[in-house]
Design a protein around this motif. Structure first.
Motif, PDB file in Angstrom:
ATOM      1  N   PRO A 198       0.828  -1.211   0.000  1.00 19.29           N
ATOM      2  CA  PRO A 198       0.000   0.000   0.000  1.00 19.29           C
ATOM      3  C   PRO A 198       0.860   1.257   0.000  1.00 19.29           C
ATOM      4  N   LEU A 199       0.298   2.337  -0.503  1.00 21.21           N
ATOM      5  CA  LEU A 199       1.040   3.568  -0.739  1.00 21.21           C
ATOM      6  C   LEU A 199       1.763   4.079   0.502  1.00 21.21           C
ATOM      7  N   PHE A 200       1.121   4.031   1.647  1.00 21.05           N
ATOM      8  CA  PHE A 200       1.693   4.574   2.873  1.00 21.05           C
ATOM      9  C   PHE A 200       2.976   3.853   3.279  1.00 21.05           C
ATOM     10  N   ARG A 201       3.156   2.627   2.838  1.00 22.45           N
ATOM     11  CA  ARG A 201       4.293   1.809   3.269  1.00 22.45           C
ATOM     12  C   ARG A 201       5.427   1.750   2.256  1.00 22.45           C
ATOM     13  N   ARG A 202       5.342   2.524   1.188  1.00 22.91           N
ATOM     14  CA  ARG A 202       6.348   2.433   0.139  1.00 22.91           C
ATOM     15  C   ARG A 202       7.549   3.326   0.419  1.00 22.91           C
ATOM     16  N   LEU A 203       8.714   2.841   0.000  1.00 25.16           N
ATOM     17  CA  LEU A 203       9.944   3.618   0.104  1.00 25.16           C
ATOM     18  C   LEU A 203       9.948   4.733  -0.940  1.00 25.16           C
ATOM     19  N   ASN A 204      10.432   5.894  -0.544  1.00 27.57           N
ATOM     20  CA  ASN A 204      10.372   7.060  -1.417  1.00 27.57           C
ATOM     21  C   ASN A 204      11.026   6.817  -2.770  1.00 27.57           C
ATOM     22  N   ARG A 205      12.278   6.361  -2.770  1.00 23.49           N
ATOM     23  CA  ARG A 205      12.999   6.206  -4.038  1.00 23.49           C
ATOM     24  C   ARG A 205      12.424   5.072  -4.888  1.00 23.49           C
ATOM     25  N   VAL A 206      12.030   3.984  -4.266  1.00 22.94           N
ATOM     26  CA  VAL A 206      11.433   2.865  -5.004  1.00 22.94           C
ATOM     27  C   VAL A 206      10.108   3.310  -5.605  1.00 22.94           C
ATOM     28  N   GLN A 207       9.298   4.024  -4.821  1.00 22.72           N
ATOM     29  CA  GLN A 207       8.025   4.534  -5.298  1.00 22.72           C
ATOM     30  C   GLN A 207       8.224   5.525  -6.436  1.00 22.72           C
ATOM     31  N   ALA A 208       9.185   6.444  -6.276  1.00 19.97           N
ATOM     32  CA  ALA A 208       9.427   7.447  -7.306  1.00 19.97           C
ATOM     33  C   ALA A 208       9.835   6.791  -8.621  1.00 19.97           C
TER      34      ALA A 208
END
Length: 553
Positions: A198-208
């Motif tokens: 889920p979005l709240f648990r994602r790492l910033n760089r991986v998500q980006a």
């Protein structure tokens, strides 16, 4: 002395067997030679980013007068692209406006997005905002896939006791799983990703990195924003590679002098990724390097106490670390004396760097190493006694702390300099609920993956290691299968995530500090999602390539 030397020779002969348990480094000297882009290209990227930063800042000021839905979309897009760290002040002001306008009559999709973003940013908003959408049966029904996805994400910032969000999570997850194969490709990809993390648990760089590719396919994308996100990502990637070059030189020397390759995991790049998950911003370059050095030492100690030294050797080495002086080396087993010397040398260098930065807390750094050694040494008592704690809570009183997460939060605060006050450090050292929740997530997720690991099962069979929380859970709840125990452990992990959300809503500590604890939980969730990504780093090699090796075109 002869026995000590004989033991060392025996260990050297068994080096091949020891390496059978941990694969060798995937990186070696790679970052000594890897140059993602030419210096001139890097300067051009930085100049272009500065221009774009100002354009986006003007855009954010204009958004302030827009309708609520547009504000939410703008904030959400910047966060998903990993650009929000440039606009902390502007986004805080927008979120304040959003909070003041929260009582508008909004549709279900917008309400879900509003709720998610307000909770994520630490605003108190009641889950009662969803009550008006319930039907006569008390259910919230929609066939709109995007609305379901927004609700699903909103439900992941719940706190304990929010029954309506518990129900939303159950129903939206089930519905999304049923329809995902029939969705158009872009939305299908987004839903699959959400169901995995889920979005709240994602790492910033991986998500980006993931969302830049998704945003590029969007027909409503803003091309300048897309280009900005690519350049910003590449600039950070280049910075990380510079850090890894310095760290590779340090680690090669440390390994050679301390002779840790016999028993310890060689995971320096993966450790940097771990620290980057907590501190990804460019201004925290020193934090990443300092913490990578500290926790590579912790990783060595973990492997040393866990499966290499005897109890007597561990006791002696721990006592020497507690002394922390030149004479302490004489207390160490012969084969550990160079390790002791190199640990002290590394810590001394870090202390000198912090003192040069006028950091008031440099003297606290060595306490991390001493306390972690004491934690690992305490675990050997349970191992030797073959003791199975009666409850998971009893187990976690020792094992959660030995995850190192509490220490990482404290040392992370120290590395931030004046951002963290003495009061904040004192608070972190009291093992507050949010930090305990992060430690629990780390320990339980680690134990689930370790228990599934074939080598771990072989070690368990030989009774040479401390029992895991999985075994303790099976004992406490009387479960008949490992799968049932793991399912119960997963419930405890979800409770810990709810504790994190709750603590972020009530803590007086600055958001900049609380976010580090949340980032650490996200990192642990990522590393132990499908495998032990630190120990078996082959499972995350593709992700690391995308964050450290390949620029985005």
């Amino acid at each position: 002395m002869a026995a000590d030397e004989a033991r060392s020779v025996s260990r050297l002969h068994s080096e091949e067997d020891m390496h059978g348990k941990h694969h060798s480094t995937l990186w070696g000297d790679f970052f000594l030679h890897h140059v993602p882009c030419r210096p001139g290209q890097y300067l051009i990227m930085k100049d272009n980013v500065e221009i774009m930063k100002e354009e986006v800042k003007k855009m954010l000021l204009d958004v302030g007068s827009s309708d609520l839905s547009h504000k939410l979309d703008c904030i959400d897009t910047l966060e998903r692209l990993g650009l929000d760290y440039h606009y902390t002040k502007e986004i805080d002001e927008l979120m304040c406006n959003v909070f003041e306008a929260r009582d508008q009559d909004l549709d279900l999709t917008t309400t879900s997005q509003l709720f998610y973003l307000l909770r994520k940013h630490g605003y108190h908003i009641s889950s009662d905002v969803f009550l008006k959408f319930r039907d006569d049966k008390g259910d919230i029904v929609t066939n709109d896939a995007r609305c379901l996805l927004r609700m699903y994400e909103a439900a992941h910032v719940r706190v304990n006791g929010e029954e309506i969000l518990d129900n939303i999570l159950i129903h939206t997850k089930r519905q999304l799983q049923c329809i995902v194969d029939d969705l158009e490709p872009t939305l299908q990809e987004e839903v699959r990703y959400a169901l995995e993390t889920p979005l709240f648990r994602r790492l910033n760089r991986v998500q980006a990195r993931q969302f830049i590719s998704t945003y590029e396919k969007s027909t409503t994308r803003i091309n300048m924003l897309l280009e900005f996100s690519k350049l910003d990502f590449n600039i950070l990637l280049t910075l990380y590679c510079e850090e890894l070059k310095d760290l590779t030189l340090w680690w090669k020397e440390f390994q050679a002098q301390a002779n840790t390759t016999i028993y310890a995991r060689d995971r320096m790049v993966e450790m940097h990724f771990w620290m980057m998950g907590v501190f990804f911003e460019p201004q925290y370059s020193y934090s990443r390097k300092m913490l990578t050095q500290l926790f590579m030492i912790v990783s060595v100690l973990d492997d040393l106490y866990d499966s290499h030294c005897t109890t007597e050797e561990g006791n002696a080495f721990t006592a020497a670390l507690q002394r922390w002086d030149e004479e302490g080396v004489e207390q160490c087993p012969t084969y550990l004396r160079t390790l002791y010397t190199n640990i002290r040398a590394t810590i001394k260098a870090i202390e000198e760097d912090l003192n040069f930065q006028n950091n008031k807390h440099a003297k606290l750094v060595k306490g991390l190493i001493i306390d972690m050694a004491m934690c690992y040494n305490a675990e050997t008592e349970w191992r030797d006694k073959k003791y199975v704690p009666a409850t998971v809570d009893e187990h976690l009183k020792i094992s959660a702390r030995s995850s190192g997460c509490m220490h990482l939060v404290s040392q992370g605060f120290i590395s931030m300099g004046d951002v963290a006050t003495s009061e904040a450090l004192e608070w972190a050292s009291t093992y507050p609920k949010i930090v305990r929740a992060v430690c629990i997530i780390a320990r339980l997720a680690n134990d689930i993956m370790s228990y599934k690991n074939l080598f771990y099962l072989q070690r368990e069979a030989s009774n040479n290691t401390m029992v895991s929380t999985v075994q303790t859970c099976a004992k406490e709840y009387g479960t008949t299968t490992v799968e049932q125990a793991i399912e119960k452990i997963r419930e405890l992990i979800e409770e810990a995530w709810m504790d994190i959300t709750h603590e972020c809503l009530r803590q007086p500590q600055p958001k900049a500090l609380l976010e580090r604890a949340v980032n650490l939980a996200r990192t642990m969730d990522f590393l132990y999602k499908d495998a032990d990504g630190y120990t078996d780093s082959r499972s995350i090699k593709g992700i690391l390539d995308s964050l450290y090796v390949h620029l985005i075109d």
